[in-house]
Scaffold this active site. Structure first.
Site, PDB file in Angstrom:
ATOM      1  N   ARG A 207       2.477   2.149  -7.003  1.00 22.13           N
ATOM      2  CA  ARG A 207       2.468   0.962  -6.138  1.00 22.13           C
ATOM      3  C   ARG A 207       1.137   0.229  -6.257  1.00 22.13           C
ATOM      4  O   ARG A 207       0.950  -0.834  -5.661  1.00 22.13           O
ATOM      5  CB  ARG A 207       2.698   1.372  -4.679  1.00 22.13           C
TER       6      ARG A 207
ATOM      7  N   LYS B 122      11.906 -15.212 -20.513  1.00 21.92           N
ATOM      8  CA  LYS B 122      12.485 -13.908 -20.113  1.00 21.92           C
ATOM      9  C   LYS B 122      13.459 -13.412 -21.181  1.00 21.92           C
ATOM     10  O   LYS B 122      13.417 -12.271 -21.608  1.00 21.92           O
ATOM     11  CB  LYS B 122      13.195 -14.039 -18.763  1.00 21.92           C
TER      12      LYS B 122
ATOM     13  N   TRP C  38      -3.576  -1.549  -1.345  1.00 21.30           N
ATOM     14  CA  TRP C  38      -3.431  -2.693  -2.254  1.00 21.30           C
ATOM     15  C   TRP C  38      -3.961  -3.864  -1.431  1.00 21.30           C
ATOM     16  O   TRP C  38      -3.268  -4.410  -0.568  1.00 21.30           O
ATOM     17  CB  TRP C  38      -1.964  -2.884  -2.615  1.00 21.30           C
TER      18      TRP C  38
ATOM     19  N   HIS D 228      17.287 -36.121 -29.513  1.00 16.81           N
ATOM     20  CA  HIS D 228      16.231 -36.586 -30.435  1.00 16.81           C
ATOM     21  C   HIS D 228      15.947 -35.566 -31.525  1.00 16.81           C
ATOM     22  O   HIS D 228      14.854 -35.521 -32.067  1.00 16.81           O
ATOM     23  CB  HIS D 228      14.972 -36.913 -29.633  1.00 16.81           C
TER      24      HIS D 228
ATOM     25  N   ASN E  89       0.375  -0.726   6.219  1.00 17.65           N
ATOM     26  CA  ASN E  89       0.825  -1.454   5.032  1.00 17.65           C
ATOM     27  C   ASN E  89       1.422  -2.758   5.547  1.00 17.65           C
ATOM     28  O   ASN E  89       2.274  -2.754   6.428  1.00 17.65           O
ATOM     29  CB  ASN E  89       1.886  -0.633   4.285  1.00 17.65           C
ATOM     30  N   GLY E  90       0.934  -3.898   5.038  1.00 19.87           N
ATOM     31  CA  GLY E  90       1.501  -5.184   5.463  1.00 19.87           C
ATOM     32  C   GLY E  90       0.384  -6.170   5.784  1.00 19.87           C
ATOM     33  O   GLY E  90      -0.757  -5.987   5.370  1.00 19.87           O
TER      34      GLY E  90
ATOM     35  N   GLU F 100      10.908 -20.936 -18.120  1.00 23.20           N
ATOM     36  CA  GLU F 100      10.620 -19.553 -17.683  1.00 23.20           C
ATOM     37  C   GLU F 100      11.813 -18.653 -18.000  1.00 23.20           C
ATOM     38  O   GLU F 100      11.654 -17.537 -18.496  1.00 23.20           O
ATOM     39  CB  GLU F 100      10.284 -19.531 -16.196  1.00 23.20           C
TER      40      GLU F 100
ATOM     41  N   GLU G  46      11.609 -12.349 -24.334  1.00 22.23           N
ATOM     42  CA  GLU G  46      10.679 -11.211 -24.347  1.00 22.23           C
ATOM     43  C   GLU G  46      11.336  -9.880 -24.019  1.00 22.23           C
ATOM     44  O   GLU G  46      10.807  -8.843 -24.398  1.00 22.23           O
ATOM     45  CB  GLU G  46       9.477 -11.458 -23.437  1.00 22.23           C
TER      46      GLU G  46
ATOM     47  N   CYS H 191       0.861  -1.189   0.000  1.00 22.77           N
ATOM     48  CA  CYS H 191       0.000   0.000   0.000  1.00 22.77           C
ATOM     49  C   CYS H 191       0.893   1.233   0.000  1.00 22.77           C
ATOM     50  O   CYS H 191       2.080   1.171   0.213  1.00 22.77           O
ATOM     51  CB  CYS H 191      -0.870  -0.012   1.240  1.00 22.77           C
TER      52      CYS H 191
ATOM     53  N   LYS I  60       1.423  -5.587 -20.499  1.00 23.29           N
ATOM     54  CA  LYS I  60       1.517  -6.219 -19.183  1.00 23.29           C
ATOM     55  C   LYS I  60       0.377  -7.204 -18.981  1.00 23.29           C
ATOM     56  O   LYS I  60       0.557  -8.263 -18.408  1.00 23.29           O
ATOM     57  CB  LYS I  60       1.503  -5.163 -18.071  1.00 23.29           C
TER      58      LYS I  60
HETATM   59  C1  AGP Z   1       5.519 -12.881 -18.678  1.00 24.60           C
HETATM   60  O1  AGP Z   1       6.772 -12.239 -18.476  1.00 24.60           O
HETATM   61  C2  AGP Z   1       4.685 -12.167 -19.724  1.00 24.60           C
HETATM   62  N1  AGP Z   1       4.494 -10.811 -19.389  1.00 24.60           N
HETATM   63  C3  AGP Z   1       3.414 -12.923 -20.060  1.00 24.60           C
HETATM   64  O2  AGP Z   1       3.786 -14.190 -20.556  1.00 24.60           O
HETATM   65  C4  AGP Z   1       2.428 -13.152 -18.888  1.00 24.60           C
HETATM   66  O3  AGP Z   1       2.980 -14.055 -17.973  1.00 24.60           O
HETATM   67  C5  AGP Z   1       1.139 -13.775 -19.478  1.00 24.60           C
HETATM   68  O4  AGP Z   1       0.572 -12.863 -20.389  1.00 24.60           O
HETATM   69  C6  AGP Z   1       0.115 -14.122 -18.379  1.00 24.60           C
HETATM   70  O5  AGP Z   1      -0.293 -12.952 -17.723  1.00 24.60           O
HETATM   71  P1  AGP Z   1      -1.154 -13.114 -16.366  1.00 24.60           P
HETATM   72  O6  AGP Z   1      -0.275 -13.858 -15.400  1.00 24.60           O
HETATM   73  O7  AGP Z   1      -1.452 -11.716 -15.940  1.00 24.60           O
HETATM   74  O8  AGP Z   1      -2.383 -13.899 -16.702  1.00 24.60           O
END
Ligand code: AGP
Length: 616
Positions: A27, A486, A75, A505, A101-102, A482, A489, A2, A611
């Site tokens: 935030r 990263k 938050w 394979h 906050n917490g 994962e 992207e 928060c 995002k």
């Molecule tokens: C991850 O770094 C990306 N920004 C993207 O793959 C993200 O994880 C995916 O769009 C899912 O988003 P969400 O977790 O908000 O559903």
């Protein structure tokens, strides 16, 4: 996560605090409020929704003579974002008001104890309980700072608290434990906030309040004492940052800030979910009988959340012998999946607004399948529409590249698997010992952040790679996926990610000088007379023989992989192999960050991405 702000001095205090809250809006918040002395009382104005909603309330209120105020942008962690749940909160007698906050972990016990003494609560929040605890002490006739000092000894959990009283209107008392609080010093004015950007327009002289210390602020003085009432010296520092840099906590990008927040996020995600007997507990989750009935788990998610789901599969199948499938949300909704009526559908989503995941959720609800959300944003669509939701409590994740949310998602899945093991008395799992490991994970994550120097050197090599493989076995393979996302992207480097055993394979045909292969080798469990790590080393040798560059992420005590790998990144070992694998995501996150930075990529807003993907 928060936003907290407070001001005492000659300016219009309500305007200052409202401006401070606006400077903390990165935030994230879902409701906001302000408290200030008015005649002999405390006036509280608070409203769910964006800060502008509170602004409209303030426009209709005369506050130009107010010289002390505190404010909060919430938050939500406990209780939906509503007017009632917004901060500030009163104690029982309305002598005291607080913002927080917490997470107060023992708020339920305290609430029952106080209710038995006749206290009435209006909200669902842990914060209101804290207000009543402080008021309970204050009503004994001690000064406000003493009431706070005594009260926090009864609180367990993370908190940054600011307290105002009706009878001492020109004073704010503040204290913190595991949540940030910064003091700001001016000429005949003093102030505080949960983060530096809120202070910079008014002062650059600040001091971070230390854990457990209690600050007493007026417009002309600041005193600080420790938990035993001993005076603490004021040590101000001058902030040179500009405001934009301050919002990133001094980091160059939100992504780097959020990577470094992970030790705290681990503590936040665990907060309130482990009791003093190392038993897991979740509020508002399905009744225990449900977990005996569920015969399959289907995890549905996208991107990073999907990769967290793969770790969930590993956990449910390895720990619980519970069949689990993981689906890309877009595939699930169009794939006409076969769903057992006794299955559970888990939706993992940081934003809670991903269109494909939301559509898949609605499909499951049409088919009357039980749904559980693992979501970061309270009040989001997926959180609201799932039958039950566990919040990751990772705080706002600003950078498009998801980092701390992934760690929090995997942690929640770990807690859930342990919870189910506990409830169903699954054989062969010592829940308390794994829980003990979880308690030490934050420190180990901090140690992983110290790999940044090795990763920086590695980034120089990887930045020009035409292709980068991410390889491993078991959980290491899933974490590698994962890490690959990263690098794709934010550094735009082509990657191939798969179990290490799969290379021979076909994909190994892509190996040639210049191609980098990053192996996760954190698991030294023995299988069929050799360890998993030894099998991974064999895969490394296959790649090396064809001229590829080898990078290995292993655990601190291992000295075998350096015989083959050009680069070795060492992280702390965990007894549970999936926790070692989870920690290995941190150097992979740092690697993608530094490669992108070296290549001049736009890190927090990478090309072509958003995002939250709220479109199909
Ligand atoms: C991850 O770094 C990306 N920004 C993207 O793959 C993200 O994880 C995916 O769009 C899912 O988003 P969400 O977790 O908000 O559903």
């Amino acid at each position: 996560m928060c936003g907290i702000a407070g001001y005492l001095g000659p300016r219009k205090a309500v305007d200052v605090v409202f401006d401070q809250l606006k400077r903390l809006e990165y935030r994230g918040y879902d409701s906001a409020g302000i408290a200030f002395p008015e005649r002999q009382d405390i006036r509280i104005l608070k409203k769910a929704g964006k800060l502008s909603e509170l602004g409209r309330l303030l426009e209709d209120t005369e506050t130009s003579d107010v010289r002390t105020a505190m404010g909060h942008s919430r938050w939500a962690t406990h209780g939906a974002p509503t007017d009632t749940n917004a901060h500030p909160h009163f104690d029982q007698t309305e002598n005291v008001s607080i913002i927080h906050n917490g997470i107060i972990e023992n708020y339920l016990e305290l609430r029952e104890e106080l209710a038995a003494k006749g206290h009435h609560f209006h909200s669902q929040t842990d914060t209101e309980v804290a207000a009543h605890v402080i008021g309970d002490e204050y009503d004994k006739g001690v000064p406000l700072e003493e009431a706070v000092r005594l009260a926090v000894k009864r609180l367990r959990g993370a908190y940054a608290l600011v307290v105002m009283s009706r009878t001492e209107p020109g004073k704010l008392v503040a204290t913190r434990n595991a949540s940030p609080l910064i003091l700001g010093f001016g000429e005949h004015e003093n102030m505080l906030a949960s983060d530096i950007p809120a202070l910079l327009p008014y002062t650059r002289e600040v001091m971070v309040l230390e854990e457990g210390d209690i600050a007493v602020l007026t417009d002309h003085s600041v005193r600080i004492m420790d938990g035993d009432s001993r005076e603490v010296p004021i040590k101000a520092m001058t902030i040179e940052w500009d405001i934009a840099a301050a919002e990133r906590g001094g980091y160059e990008h939100f992504m780097l800030k959020e990577i470094h927040e992970q030790p705290d996020v681990i503590r936040q995600t665990l907060a309130g979910r482990i009791d003093d007997k190392n038993q897991i507990r979740f509020e508002q989750i399905f009744g225990e009988h449900v977990w005996h009935e569920i015969d399959r788990v289907n995890i549905i998610a996208c991107g990073t959340a999907y990769h967290a789901g793969l770790m969930g599969k590993y956990l449910f199948e390895k720990l619980l012998r519970l069949p689990c499938d993981v689906y890309y949300s877009s595939e699930f909704r169009y794939g006409d999946p076969v769903l057992s009526p006794k299955s559970l559908a888990i939706f993992i989503s940081q934003s809670g607004e991903t269109a494909d995941s939301l559509a898949a959720l609605r499909l499951c609800k049409e088919k009357r399948i039980r749904t559980l959300g693992i979501v970061n944003v309270i009040g989001s669509s997926i959180a609201r529409e799932c039958d039950r939701t566990i919040f990751t409590q990772a705080g706002p994740e600003i950078s498009v590249a998801s980092t701390k949310a992934y760690t929090a998602q995997v942690l929640v899945l770990t807690l859930l698997a342990l919870y189910v093991a506990q409830v169903t008395e699954a054989p062969g799992i010592r829940v308390p010992s794994v829980v003990e490991e979880l308690k030490g994970l934050s420190e180990k994550a901090k140690a992983c952040l110290n790999t940044e120097d090795v990763v920086l050197a590695l980034a120089e090599d990887v930045r020009n790679a035409p292709l980068c493989f991410f390889l491993g076995r078991g959980a290491d393979a899933y974490v590698g996926m994962e890490g690959a996302l990263k690098l794709k992207e934010i550094a735009y480097i082509p990657t191939q990610e798969m179990p290490a055993g799969e290379m021979k394979h076909g994909p190994i045909a892509l190996i040639q000088p210049g191609v980098v292969s990053i192996f996760g080798a954190t698991n030294d469990a023995v299988l069929e007379h050799s360890s998993i790590r030894e099998k991974v080393i064999s895969n490394m040798q296959e790649v090396k023989a064809r001229g590829g560059t080898i990078v290995a992420i292993t655990t601190e005590e291992d000295n075998t992989v350096e015989r083959v790998a050009e680069y070795v990144v060492k992280i702390p070992k965990c007894e549970s192999e999936f926790l070692s694998a989870l920690l290995s995501v941190i150097p992979l996150q740092l690697l993608s960050y530094h490669v992108a930075r070296l290549n001049g990529c736009e890190i927090d807003q990478p090309r072509n991405l958003a995002k939250s993907v709220t479109v199909e």
